[in-house]
Write a protein that holds these residues in place. Structure first.
Motif: not given
Length: 218
Positions: A96-104
Protein backbone atom coordinates in the motif's frame (compact mmCIF):
# COMPACT_ATOMS: atom_id res chain seq x y z
CA UNK A 1 21.66 13.77 16.19
CA UNK A 2 19.71 12.82 13.09
CA UNK A 3 19.45 15.55 10.45
CA UNK A 4 16.53 15.68 8.03
CA UNK A 5 17.02 17.76 4.90
CA UNK A 6 13.49 18.66 3.85
CA UNK A 7 10.82 21.26 3.17
CA UNK A 8 7.57 21.37 5.20
CA UNK A 9 5.33 21.69 2.12
CA UNK A 10 6.68 18.59 0.37
CA UNK A 11 4.45 15.51 0.55
CA UNK A 12 7.40 13.11 0.65
CA UNK A 13 9.05 15.14 3.40
CA UNK A 14 5.81 15.05 5.36
CA UNK A 15 5.73 11.28 4.96
CA UNK A 16 9.03 11.03 6.86
CA UNK A 17 8.06 13.71 9.36
CA UNK A 18 4.95 11.70 10.28
CA UNK A 19 7.15 8.70 11.10
CA UNK A 20 9.49 10.85 13.19
CA UNK A 21 6.61 12.50 15.04
CA UNK A 22 4.83 9.18 15.66
CA UNK A 23 7.82 8.01 17.68
CA UNK A 24 8.89 11.40 19.06
CA UNK A 25 12.30 10.79 17.47
CA UNK A 26 14.78 13.59 18.08
CA UNK A 27 16.21 15.16 14.93
CA UNK A 28 17.48 18.44 13.48
CA UNK A 29 15.39 19.89 10.66
CA UNK A 30 17.59 21.24 7.86
CA UNK A 31 15.33 23.57 5.93
CA UNK A 32 15.73 23.49 2.15
CA UNK A 33 14.85 26.54 0.10
CA UNK A 34 16.19 29.68 -1.60
CA UNK A 35 17.22 31.13 1.75
CA UNK A 36 19.29 28.07 2.70
CA UNK A 37 21.76 27.39 -0.15
CA UNK A 38 24.25 25.80 2.23
CA UNK A 39 21.77 23.13 3.27
CA UNK A 40 21.00 22.23 -0.34
CA UNK A 41 24.71 22.16 -1.16
CA UNK A 42 25.30 19.75 1.71
CA UNK A 43 22.43 17.56 0.53
CA UNK A 44 23.91 17.48 -3.01
CA UNK A 45 27.33 16.56 -1.64
CA UNK A 46 25.82 13.39 -0.18
CA UNK A 47 23.12 12.72 -2.79
CA UNK A 48 24.00 14.17 -6.22
CA UNK A 49 20.47 13.47 -7.52
CA UNK A 50 19.40 16.36 -5.27
CA UNK A 51 16.00 14.92 -4.38
CA UNK A 52 14.65 15.28 -0.87
CA UNK A 53 13.97 14.33 1.87
CA UNK A 54 17.37 13.03 2.86
CA UNK A 55 18.29 11.79 6.33
CA UNK A 56 21.83 12.14 7.61
CA UNK A 57 22.52 9.59 10.35
CA UNK A 58 25.98 9.96 11.89
CA UNK A 59 27.32 11.05 8.53
CA UNK A 60 25.53 8.32 6.57
CA UNK A 61 23.03 9.63 4.02
CA UNK A 62 19.72 7.83 3.60
CA UNK A 63 17.47 8.85 0.70
CA UNK A 64 13.94 8.06 -0.52
CA UNK A 65 11.09 8.51 1.98
CA UNK A 66 10.11 4.84 2.33
CA UNK A 67 13.74 3.80 2.80
CA UNK A 68 14.24 6.50 5.42
CA UNK A 69 11.28 5.16 7.40
CA UNK A 70 12.61 1.61 7.05
CA UNK A 71 16.01 2.87 8.27
CA UNK A 72 14.41 4.54 11.29
CA UNK A 73 12.55 1.33 12.14
CA UNK A 74 15.82 -0.62 12.08
CA UNK A 75 18.20 1.83 13.73
CA UNK A 76 16.01 4.19 15.76
CA UNK A 77 12.92 2.18 16.72
CA UNK A 78 10.25 3.68 18.92
CA UNK A 79 6.98 2.55 20.47
CA UNK A 80 5.04 2.97 17.22
CA UNK A 81 5.89 0.04 14.97
CA UNK A 82 5.18 1.39 11.51
CA UNK A 83 6.37 -1.81 9.80
CA UNK A 84 4.96 -5.02 11.33
CA UNK A 85 7.28 -7.76 12.51
CA UNK A 86 5.17 -10.39 10.76
CA UNK A 87 6.53 -10.68 7.18
CA UNK A 88 3.11 -11.16 5.60
CA UNK A 89 1.66 -8.14 7.37
CA UNK A 90 4.77 -6.13 6.48
CA UNK A 91 4.34 -7.08 2.82
CA UNK A 92 0.80 -5.66 2.81
CA UNK A 93 2.04 -2.45 4.38
CA UNK A 94 4.79 -2.12 1.78
CA UNK A 95 2.33 -2.82 -1.04
CA UNK A 96 0.00 0.00 0.00
CA UNK A 97 2.97 2.30 0.49
CA UNK A 98 3.82 1.75 -3.18
CA UNK A 99 0.19 2.26 -4.22
CA UNK A 100 0.11 5.74 -2.69
CA UNK A 101 3.48 6.75 -4.08
CA UNK A 102 2.97 5.37 -7.58
CA UNK A 103 -0.76 5.74 -8.27
CA UNK A 104 -1.74 8.73 -6.13
CA UNK A 105 1.41 10.85 -5.83
CA UNK A 106 2.74 10.38 -9.36
CA UNK A 107 -0.41 11.40 -11.28
CA UNK A 108 -1.10 14.18 -8.75
CA UNK A 109 2.37 15.57 -9.36
CA UNK A 110 1.80 15.36 -13.10
CA UNK A 111 -1.19 17.68 -12.75
CA UNK A 112 0.80 20.09 -10.60
CA UNK A 113 3.91 20.08 -12.80
CA UNK A 114 1.79 20.70 -15.90
CA UNK A 115 0.34 23.80 -14.25
CA UNK A 116 3.89 25.09 -13.83
CA UNK A 117 4.66 24.78 -17.55
CA UNK A 118 4.46 27.77 -19.88
CA UNK A 119 1.12 28.02 -21.64
CA UNK A 120 2.44 26.76 -24.96
CA UNK A 121 4.08 23.63 -23.58
CA UNK A 122 1.23 22.12 -21.58
CA UNK A 123 0.42 18.42 -21.95
CA UNK A 124 -3.38 18.03 -22.11
CA UNK A 125 -3.18 14.32 -22.96
CA UNK A 126 -0.85 13.64 -20.04
CA UNK A 127 -3.14 15.59 -17.71
CA UNK A 128 -6.15 13.60 -18.90
CA UNK A 129 -4.30 10.32 -18.30
CA UNK A 130 -3.20 11.45 -14.84
CA UNK A 131 -6.77 12.35 -13.87
CA UNK A 132 -7.98 8.96 -15.10
CA UNK A 133 -5.31 7.21 -13.05
CA UNK A 134 -6.38 9.10 -9.94
CA UNK A 135 -10.02 8.16 -10.51
CA UNK A 136 -9.03 4.49 -10.90
CA UNK A 137 -6.96 4.63 -7.72
CA UNK A 138 -9.80 6.36 -5.84
CA UNK A 139 -12.28 3.66 -6.89
CA UNK A 140 -9.96 0.86 -5.77
CA UNK A 141 -9.11 2.56 -2.49
CA UNK A 142 -12.76 3.34 -1.74
CA UNK A 143 -13.65 -0.34 -2.06
CA UNK A 144 -10.69 -1.37 0.05
CA UNK A 145 -11.43 1.11 2.85
CA UNK A 146 -14.98 -0.12 3.46
CA UNK A 147 -15.10 -0.96 7.18
CA UNK A 148 -11.42 -0.17 7.73
CA UNK A 149 -9.77 2.42 9.95
CA UNK A 150 -6.24 2.20 8.49
CA UNK A 151 -5.23 0.99 5.08
CA UNK A 152 -3.11 -2.06 5.99
CA UNK A 153 -3.93 -4.11 9.06
CA UNK A 154 -5.46 -2.72 12.21
CA UNK A 155 -2.82 -0.19 13.25
CA UNK A 156 -1.29 2.98 11.81
CA UNK A 157 1.68 2.06 9.61
CA UNK A 158 4.17 3.14 6.96
CA UNK A 159 1.33 2.86 4.44
CA UNK A 160 -0.69 5.48 6.33
CA UNK A 161 2.40 7.72 6.51
CA UNK A 162 2.37 7.57 2.70
CA UNK A 163 -1.39 8.00 2.40
CA UNK A 164 -1.77 11.12 4.54
CA UNK A 165 0.14 13.72 2.48
CA UNK A 166 -0.61 12.10 -0.88
CA UNK A 167 -4.38 12.10 -0.32
CA UNK A 168 -4.19 15.57 1.22
CA UNK A 169 -2.74 17.11 -1.94
CA UNK A 170 -4.50 14.79 -4.39
CA UNK A 171 -7.87 16.01 -3.13
CA UNK A 172 -6.73 19.58 -3.75
CA UNK A 173 -5.63 18.70 -7.28
CA UNK A 174 -8.29 16.19 -8.37
CA UNK A 175 -11.07 16.51 -5.76
CA UNK A 176 -12.71 13.47 -4.23
CA UNK A 177 -16.02 15.32 -3.95
CA UNK A 178 -18.81 13.08 -2.69
CA UNK A 179 -17.93 10.20 -5.02
CA UNK A 180 -15.69 8.26 -2.66
CA UNK A 181 -17.06 8.45 0.89
CA UNK A 182 -14.75 5.80 2.35
CA UNK A 183 -11.67 7.58 1.00
CA UNK A 184 -12.97 10.94 2.21
CA UNK A 185 -13.53 9.53 5.70
CA UNK A 186 -10.06 7.97 5.68
CA UNK A 187 -8.50 11.28 4.61
CA UNK A 188 -10.35 13.01 7.45
CA UNK A 189 -8.93 10.50 9.97
CA UNK A 190 -5.44 10.99 8.59
CA UNK A 191 -5.74 14.78 8.81
CA UNK A 192 -6.76 14.47 12.45
CA UNK A 193 -3.87 12.17 13.37
CA UNK A 194 -1.64 14.31 15.63
CA UNK A 195 1.55 13.51 13.70
CA UNK A 196 0.05 14.61 10.40
CA UNK A 197 -1.98 17.47 11.87
CA UNK A 198 1.36 18.88 12.98
CA UNK A 199 2.67 18.59 9.40
CA UNK A 200 -0.40 20.38 8.07
CA UNK A 201 0.15 23.30 10.42
CA UNK A 202 3.87 23.51 9.72
CA UNK A 203 3.16 23.63 5.97
CA UNK A 204 0.32 26.14 6.18
CA UNK A 205 2.50 29.26 5.56
CA UNK A 206 3.61 27.82 2.21
CA UNK A 207 0.17 27.31 0.69
CA UNK A 208 0.55 30.27 -1.69
CA UNK A 209 3.23 28.18 -3.44
CA UNK A 210 0.65 25.64 -4.64
CA UNK A 211 0.40 26.34 -8.39
CA UNK A 212 -3.21 25.24 -8.75
CA UNK A 213 -4.33 27.43 -5.87
CA UNK A 214 -4.75 25.91 -2.42
CA UNK A 215 -8.45 25.53 -1.61
CA UNK A 216 -9.88 27.42 1.34
CA UNK A 217 -10.24 24.33 3.51
CA UNK A 218 -8.17 21.80 5.45
Amino acid sequence: MLQLFAHPFSSYCQKVLIALYENDTAFEFRMLGPDAPDAFGQLKSHWPIGKFPMLLDDGRPVSEASIIIEHLALHHPGPARLIPEDPKAALEVRFWDRVFDNYIATPQQKLVSDALRPEGSRDPYGVERAGAMLDTAYVHLDRHMQGREWVAGTSFSLADCAAAPQLFYADWTHPLGDRFPAVTAYRRRLNARPSFARCIEEARPYRPLFPLGAPDRD
